[in-house]
Enzyme design. Structure first.
Site, short mmCIF file in Angstrom:
data_model
loop_
_atom_site.label_atom_id
_atom_site.label_comp_id
_atom_site.label_asym_id
_atom_site.label_seq_id
_atom_site.Cartn_x
_atom_site.Cartn_y
_atom_site.Cartn_z
N ILE A 244 10.78 34.93 -0.77
CA ILE A 244 11.17 35.77 -1.90
C ILE A 244 11.64 37.13 -1.42
O ILE A 244 12.39 37.82 -2.09
CB ILE A 244 10.00 35.86 -2.88
CG1 ILE A 244 10.41 36.49 -4.21
CG2 ILE A 244 8.82 36.61 -2.30
CD1 ILE A 244 9.39 36.26 -5.27
N GLY B 6 12.71 37.84 2.07
CA GLY B 6 13.27 37.84 3.42
C GLY B 6 12.30 37.33 4.47
O GLY B 6 12.40 37.69 5.65
N SER C 50 1.85 40.55 -0.82
CA SER C 50 2.52 41.04 0.40
C SER C 50 1.95 40.35 1.63
O SER C 50 1.74 40.95 2.67
CB SER C 50 2.36 42.57 0.53
OG SER C 50 2.88 43.23 -0.59
N ARG C 51 1.66 39.02 1.49
CA ARG C 51 0.86 38.37 2.51
C ARG C 51 1.65 37.54 3.53
O ARG C 51 1.12 37.19 4.57
CB ARG C 51 -0.20 37.47 1.87
CG ARG C 51 0.37 36.24 1.20
CD ARG C 51 -0.72 35.26 0.76
NE ARG C 51 -0.21 33.90 0.87
CZ ARG C 51 -0.33 33.13 1.96
NH1 ARG C 51 -1.00 33.55 3.00
NH2 ARG C 51 0.22 31.93 2.00
N THR D 125 4.48 37.79 5.52
CA THR D 125 4.83 38.27 6.86
C THR D 125 3.57 38.49 7.68
O THR D 125 3.55 38.26 8.89
CB THR D 125 5.66 39.57 6.75
OG1 THR D 125 6.85 39.27 6.03
CG2 THR D 125 6.03 40.11 8.13
N GLY E 18 1.29 44.21 4.98
CA GLY E 18 2.21 43.89 3.88
C GLY E 18 2.91 45.16 3.43
O GLY E 18 2.32 46.24 3.43
N VAL E 19 4.17 45.03 3.05
CA VAL E 19 4.93 46.23 2.67
C VAL E 19 5.48 46.16 1.24
O VAL E 19 5.96 47.16 0.72
CB VAL E 19 6.11 46.49 3.63
CG1 VAL E 19 5.60 46.72 5.04
CG2 VAL E 19 7.13 45.35 3.60
N GLU F 62 4.38 45.69 -1.93
CA GLU F 62 3.81 46.10 -3.22
C GLU F 62 3.56 47.59 -3.38
O GLU F 62 3.85 48.18 -4.41
CB GLU F 62 2.52 45.32 -3.47
CG GLU F 62 2.81 43.87 -3.80
CD GLU F 62 1.57 43.01 -3.78
OE1 GLU F 62 1.10 42.66 -4.87
OE2 GLU F 62 1.07 42.68 -2.68
#
Lengths: 754, 291
Positions: free
Chosen positions: A485, A487, A526-527, A529, A711-712, A714
C-alpha cells in the site's frame, strides 16, 4: 541528522524506481474493479435512508422479478455469527456486530447501513432491482453527537449494551458508552493545585474519512465444491479470509483471497463489507459476483475515524508539565471500537509527565462504524494536548520548541500504560526542528502566524512470512503476503538486496494470495517495512547460509571457512576460490537443487515514531480562508530504507492532516443524514491547497531491527491538526478548539457573526 | 441509470422535431451536469439530445456592433482561449476559466451552466451584470429575454416544452466601463461557490463618478439575484471604498441564503458584502483600463 555512524549500506537509503511502477503509471496494473471473470454478475446493495430505525419487514418479491436479476440476499442469508471478538491487526471486531454491519439484522444504525443485496446481469439492472426492494422501518430517534450519546436519557442504539470498565465489570444500566478505561499515575488533584499555571479547555473534532481514491470492490466465486475465491481490494488478505470464513461459518481453508492492487486504504481497508455479500450471491447463482462501491457508499458506509470530545486540564510548574487531567470521549459509530484507547496512550508519549489521569470513553452513535485511520486515535488527542501546551507556553512566555525539548520523553520514560520507552528519537526531532531553516526564518506580515506541534505513534510488529527463491540467473523471487500500500515491494526488495548484497533490480517482489504463502497480518500499523522486512532479512540470511554450505562442499572446506562478502562467496583458506552470487545461483541444479530461504515470525521491538512539525499560515480575515504558506515536518524514521518513499509518507500524512484541520468533516443534518458524501462537498485538499511539504529525516536506528527500521507511515498525521490551530492562533489571536477550522468557523469568529 | 436513446440532430429543425416526439428529453451540451444527474438517478430521460452538432449552438463570435455572441454549447475552454474575447470581455473569462477543472472546461458550456440553473452557478452573476440576453428557439420561432428572467428556482429554468437555448448575447462594453466576477470557495480548486458576485460599473466623463452599475450575487437565494439596491448605492456616487461598502451592505441585505454543508446564513450574508466589494474593485480597475 543521524545519531550513530551509519553502516556502509549499498542499497538502503537510496531511492530506486519501484518494481510495480511501470504497470501503475501505464494503467496496466489490475485493481479489484478491473477483475472480470467469465460469467460475471454484478451486485448492488440497498442502503438505509435512515440513521436509526427498526427493520420491520423486507420485501424482495418485486425486485426478484426485475429484468436481469439472478438473486437477492438479506441478513437471513448470513448464518448467526458468534458474539466474540476477533483481532485484526491494530484493532478488533466483534463478529456478530461485523455481520450486522455487513447486512443489517433487526435495526439499521446509520444512514447508508446495508440492508439487502441483489445480483443481476448488469450493474444498472442490479441497481434498479435494489431500489425496488421494499423495506418497512419503524423510525427511532438518532444519536449523533458523542456527548449527547453519553447522557443517561439518550436513545440507546442497543438496549443490551452495558459499559465495560477496567477489571471486567459492566454497568448496571444499559448505555451507549461501550467502555470506560482509565490511565492514572501520581496525584493529579494535588499536582494541579500546586501548578504555576493551568490550562482548562475543551476540544472537539468531527468524524473524518481516509479518502482513499479507490472505492471498495470485491468479486467472489463460490464454487460447486464449496471452495470460495475472493478477489478484492484490501490491506490484509488473511484478515479478509478469516473474517469472511467466520461471518459465513465456512472453514478458513475453503476460502482463497487474492489481493489485487490497492488504491489507498490508510487503515480503512482492514475490515470487510462486501466480500461475504458477494460470496452469498455467488452461492445462490453459481456465478462470480462483483460488488463495487461508489463514492457515496464509501463515505456513508465504510469506516471513517471518530469524532471526539476531549477536556484537558494541563498544569505547568517550573517550566515542566506537572499534571494532565483529561476526559476523552470518541465516537465509535454504530458499534463499539473507537480508537480512544490509542488516543489516550499516545497523547502524552512525547513528554515526561509525572502526574496524569486519563478517562477514556468509547461511545456508540448513529454513524458508520469507525475503522483504523493512520495513527488511529492519536491526531485528535494531539489536537487537544498540543494546543493546551501552546496556550500554556504563550501564557508563561516560554518558547514552544524549547519547552518541548526540556519536557521531552526519552529512553526509560514510561508511557501512560506503564511501558517504558526503549531508545526513541523524541528529543532529536525537537532539536532538529529548533535547528531547521524554517524555525530560524522569521515569520512576518499581517494575518500571518507560525505554529508547532509534536506527535507519537507506537508502530506495530505482528506476524509476517516471506519466501525467497533464487533463480538460476541469479535473480531472486521475493514472495510476500503483505499487500503493498505504501511502496513496500520496494522497501522489502531493498532489504533483501542489501542482505544478499545484490542489485535491487535483481529482486522480484510478488504479493501472493492466501493459498500461496503462510499467514501475514494486515498491512497497517506502519509494520510492513519493519516486520516483513525482518522476515525478509532472515530469509536472505538463510539463503546466504545455504550458499555457504554448498560452496564449502564444492571447495571441500568447512562451512566456517566460507565468507560472504559483497555478494560473493570466498574461501578463507584459498583466495583463488570465489563464487559470485550469480555463479552460485547457476550451480543450484548440481549442488542440491533450488535454494529457497524463508522466514515466518512475530516481530517484537517495533520502534515508536516521533514527529515535530512547523507550519506558517496566512488568514484572510474577510473570508476566513487559511493558506498554508510553509510546512516543515521533522520525523525520526529509524533508518530510511527508500528515502523518497519515506519523504512521501511524511508528506502524505501532512496533507491528510491539513485537510482534517481546515475543511474535512462528516456533515450530518439533524435527522442523521450524511449531507456531503462526495469529494465535492467533503473537501480534501487539492494540489493547489498545499505547499511543498519540507521534510527533515532524523535517523535514530531502532535497536529492534537489523537495519534500524521504524514505521514511518502514521506519525506524520499526528501533529498537523494542532500545529495548524496553533499557527492560526498566532496569526489571529483567536484559538480554535473545534475542527475543522473551516472558513465558516474562522470568518464567523473573526467578524463576530452570529 | 436507466437506458435511454441518444440523438444528435444536425440542425435546429431536427432538434425541434426530436423534442416533440413525446419522449422525456434531456439536453446534452458538455454533459458535465446531465451525465452525472442521469448516472446518479437524480434525473430520468427517455432520450438524450446532443446539441453539439448544431452549428448555431457551437458558434462563437464578436458581432459587428462589438457585442459577444456565444453559442449555448461552446465549451468554456474555447471561450477563454480566444484572445480577443479575453481582452474585450474579461468578466466572461473570469467565469469560464473557473467553472470546474481543466478537463471539465474542455466540455462544459456557459449555456449548460445557465440552463442547469444552479443558484451557485459561476457564470450567471457575471452574465447578469453584463446585461446578457438569451436567445431561445422552438418550432414556432425564437424569443429573447434578459438572463435574470430565466431562472425559476434551484435547478429550474423558464424554458417551455420544446424550447432550446441557442445563444447568449452580451452587448458591447460601453466606454469607461468594466465588469468583474469573483467567488469564494473553501479550497483553491474543484469547489462550489459558497457565495459569488459579479459587478459592472461605467464611469462618467469625469472618470470618478459612477454613471451606471449592476450587481448580481449567487448562492444566496433560490436563484441568482440582481441587487438593484446595490446599483442605487453606486450610481451618481464617487467610485471609492465608501461607496463600494454601501453597495456591499445592499448585497448582504438582499441575500436570503440557506444554511447547509457549504456555508451558514451569517457567513453567506457576510461574504455577499465582501465579494460585492471585491467585484466592484475589479470592475473599477477594468473601467479605468477601458478609458
Amino acid at each position: 541528522m543521524t545519531t550513530v555512524e551509519r553502516p556502509d549500506y549499498k542499497i538502503i537509503g537510496t531511492s530506486p524506481i519501484r518494481p510495480d511502477g511501470a504497470e501503475k503509471v501505464t494503467g496496466a496494473a489490475r485493481y479489484a474493479a478491473d477483475f472480470k471473470p467469465a460469467g460475471l454478475l454484478y451486485g448492488a446493495i440497498l442502503r438505509s435512508p435512515h440513521a436509526h430505525a427498526r427493520v420491520i419487514k423486507i420485501d424482495t418479491s418485486e425486485a426478484a422479478k426485475m429484468p436481469g436479476v439472478m438473486a437477492v440476499a438479506t441478513h437471513t442469508d448470513l448464518p448467526a455469527a458468534a458474539d466474540k471478538v476477533e483481532a485484526i491487526g491494530e484493532s478488533a471486531v466483534n463478529l456478530k456486530e461485523l455481520s450486522s454491519n455487513i447486512l443489517a439484522h433487526d435495526k439499521v444504525l446509520y444512514h447508508g447501513h446495508a440492508v439487502a443485496a441483489v445480483a443481476a446481469r448488469s450493474h444498472f439492472e442490479a441497481e434498479a432491482a435494489a431500489r425496488a426492494i421494499k423495506v418497512e422501518y419503524e423510525l427511532l430517534p438518532p444519536v449523533l453527537d458523542v456527548r449527547d450519546a453519553m447522557r443517561e436519557d439518550a436513545p440507546l442504539l442497543d438496549e443490551n449494551r452495558h459499559t465495560k470498565v477496567m477489571g471486567g465489570q459492566t454497568s448496571d444500566k444499559p448505555s451507549n458508552i461501550a467502555s470506560h478505561n482509565r490511565f492514572e499515575d501520581g496525584d493529579v488533584e494535588k499536582a494541579l493545585a500546586e501548578s504555576d499555571h493551568v490550562v482548562d479547555r475543551e476540544y472537539r473534532t468531527r468524524m473524518v474519512h481516509q479518502g482513499y481514491i479507490e472505492p471498495h470492490s470485491s468479486t467472489a466465486m463460490w464454487n460447486s465444491d464449496d471452495t470460495i475465491q475472493i478477489y478484492t481490494s484490501t490491506q490484509g488478505a488473511f484478515g479478509v479470509r478469516s473474517l469472511t470464513s467466520q461471518v459465513l461459518a465456512v472453514p478458513l481453508s475453503s476460502i482463497r483471497v487474492t489481493p489485487l492492487e490497492i488504491g489507498g486504504g490508510f487503515g480503512g481497508k482492514t475490515v470487510i463489507y462486501l466480500d461475504p455479500v458477494a460470496a452469498v450471491l455467488s452461492r445462490k447463482t453459481g456465478k462470480p459476483v462483483k460488488i463495487s462501491m461508489n463514492r457515496t457508499d464509501v463515505f456513508e458506509a465504510t469506516g471513517p475515524t471518530s469524532g471526539s470530545y476531549i477536556h484537558i486540564k494541563l498544569g505547568i510548574k517550573d517550566g515542566k508539565i506537572h499534571a494532565v487531567d483529561a476526559t476523552m470521549a470518541y465516537e465509535a459509530g454504530a458499534f463499539p471500537g473507537s480508537p480512544v484507547g490509542a488516543g489516550a496512550m499516545t497523547m502524552l508519549s512525547p513528554y515526561d509527565v509525572p502526574n496524569f489521569r486519563l478517562n477514556a470513553y468509547d461511545v456508540v452513535v448513529n454513524k458508520p462504524k469507525v475503522a483504523a485511520y493512520r495513527a488511529p486515535g492519536a491526531p485528535a488527542a494531539a489536537f487537544a494536548i498540543e494546543q493546551a501546551i501552546d496556550e500554556a507556553c504563550k501564557a508563561l512566555k516560554l518558547d514552544v520548541l524549547n519547552f518541548r525539548d526540556s519536557n521531552s520523553s526519552r529512553e526509560g520514560v514510561k508511557m501512560v500504560n506503564g511501558v517504558a520507552h526503549p531508545r526513541i528519537g523524541a528529543e532529536e526531532t525537537v532539536q532538529a526542528a529548533l535547528a531547521s531553516d524554517h524555525w530560524k526564518s522569521p515569520i512576518e506580515g499581517p494575518n500571518r502566524g507560525r505554529g508547532v506541534a509534536s506527535g507519537f505513534w507506537f508502530n506495530a510488529g505482528m506476524q509476517s512470512s516471506v519466501i525467497a527463491g533464487v533463480n538460476p540467473d541469479g535473480t531472486v523471487n521475493l514472495i510476500e503476503g503483505s499487500t503493498d500500500i505504501g511502496g513496500t515491494r520496494a522497501s522489502l526488495a531493498m532489504q533483501l538486496a542489501e542482505t544478499l548484497q545484490i542489485p535491487f533490480e535483481d529482486v522480484r517482489p510478488v504479493v501472493a494470495d492466501t493459498d500461496s504463502i503462510p499467514h501475514n497480518d494486515v498491512t497497517g500499523g506502519s509494520r510492513v517495512t519493519f516486520a516483513t522486512g525482518l522476515a525478509t532479512y532472515e530469509a536472505g540470511m538463510n539463503i546466504r547460509k545455504q550458499m555457504a554450505e554448498r560452496a564449502a562442499k564444492l571447495w571441500n572446506c568447512s562451512e566456517d571457512d566460507v565468507d560472504y562478502i559483497d555478494g560473493e562467496l570466498h574461501c578463507k583458506k584459498d583466495s583463488t576460490k570465489t563464487l559470485t552470487f550469480k555463479e552460485m545461483a547457476a550451480q543450484q541444479a548440481r549442488t542440491g537443487g533450488p535454494i529457497t530461504g524463508s522466514a515466518s515470525l512475530v516481530a517484537r521491538g517495533a520502534g515508536g515514531a516521533f514527529a515535530t512539525h512547523i507550519v506558517d499560515v496566512e488568514v484572510d480575515p474577510e473570508t476566513g480562508k487559511v493558506e498554508i504558506l510553509r510546512y516543515t515536518a521533522v520525523q525520526d524514521v529509524g533508518t530510511a530504507i527508500h528515502r523518497a518513499y519515506v519523504e512521501g509518507q511524511i508528506q502524505g500524512g501532512v496533507v491528510q492532516g491539513i485537510g482534517w484541520a481546515l475543511n474535512e468533516e462528516y456533515f450530518y443534518d439533524e435527522e442523521g443524514h450524511l449531507r456531503n458524501s462526495s469529494f465535492l462537498d467533503y473537501r480534501m485538499p487539492t494540489t493547489l491547497d498545499v505547499p511543498y511539504i519540507e521534510t527533515i529525516v532524523v535517523e535514530v536506528p531502532n535497536p529492534g531491527h537489523p537495519y534500524g527500521v521504524r514505521g514511518v507511515g502514521e506519525v506524520p498525521i499526528v501533529p498537523p491538526l494542532a500545529a495548524i490551530a496553533n499557527a492560526i492562533e498566532d496569526a489571529t489571536g483567536h484559538r480554535f478548539t473545534e475542527l475543522p477550522i473551516s472558513p465558516r468557523r474562522v470568518v464567523e469568529e473573526l467578524n463576530q457573526l452570529s | 441509470m436507466d437506458a435511454f436513446e441518444y440523438v444528435a440532430p444536425r440542425t435546429l429543425d431536427e432538434a425541434y422535431a426530436a423534442m416533440s416526439n413525446g419522449k422525456t428529453t434531456a439536453l446534452l451540451a458538455g454533459g458535465t451536469d446531465v451525465i452525472v444527474q442521469l448516472r446518479e438517478n437524480r434525473r430520468h430521460a427517455d432520450q438524450v439530445l446532443d446539441v453539439k452538432h448544431i452549428p448555431e449552438l457551437m458558434a462563437l463570435k464578436i458581432t459587428a456592433d462589438g457585442g459577444l455572441s456565444i453559442g449555448a454549447a461552446v465549451p468554456c475552454a474555447v471561450i477563454y482561449e480566444n484572445a480577443e474575447i479575453a481582452a474585450k470581455f474579461p468578466a466572461v473569462i473570469d467565469s469560464a476559466s473557473l467553472i470546474g477543472g481543466i478537463q471539465i472546461q474542455g466540455r462544459a458550456s456557459l449555456g449548460g451552466n445557465v440552463c442547469n440553473a444552479s443558484p451557485a452557478a459561476d457564470s450567471i452573476p457575471s452574465l447578469i451584470a453584463q446585461d446578457t440576453r438569451l436567445v431561445i428557439g422552438s418550432k414556432s420561432g425564437t424569443r429573447e429575454l434578459p438572463i435574470e428572467e430565466f431562472f425559476a428556482g434551484p435547478g429550474k429554468n423558464n424554458l417551455q416544452p420544446g424550447e432550446l437555448l441557442i445563444q447568449l448575447k452580451i452587448p458591447a462594453p460601453k466606454p469607461r466601463s468594466g465588469a468583474f466576477f469573483n467567488r469564494f470557495i473553501p479550497r483553491n480548486e474543484m469547489d462550489i461557490a459558497v457565495v459569488n458576485a459579479g459587478a459592472r460599473i461605467q464611469l462618467a466623463d469625469d472618470g470618478e463618478t459612477i454613471a451606471d452599475a449592476k450587481v448580481a450575487i449567487g448562492a444566496v437565494a433560490p436563484t441568482p439575484l440582481v441587487v438593484p439596491a446595490a446599483a442605487q448605492a453606486l450610481i451618481g456616487k464617487p467610485a471609492n471604498e465608501e461607496t463600494f461598502a454601501a453597495a456591499g451592505e445592499a448585497s448582504a441585505a438582499a441575500a436570503t441564503p440557506i444554511a447547509d454543508m457549504r456555508g451558514s446564513v451569517a457567513q453567506r450574508k457576510h461574504l455577499a458584502k465582501v465579494l460585492t466589494v471585491r467585484a466592484l474593485r475589479g470592475a473599477l480597475e477594468r473601467a479605468k483600463e477601458n478609458s
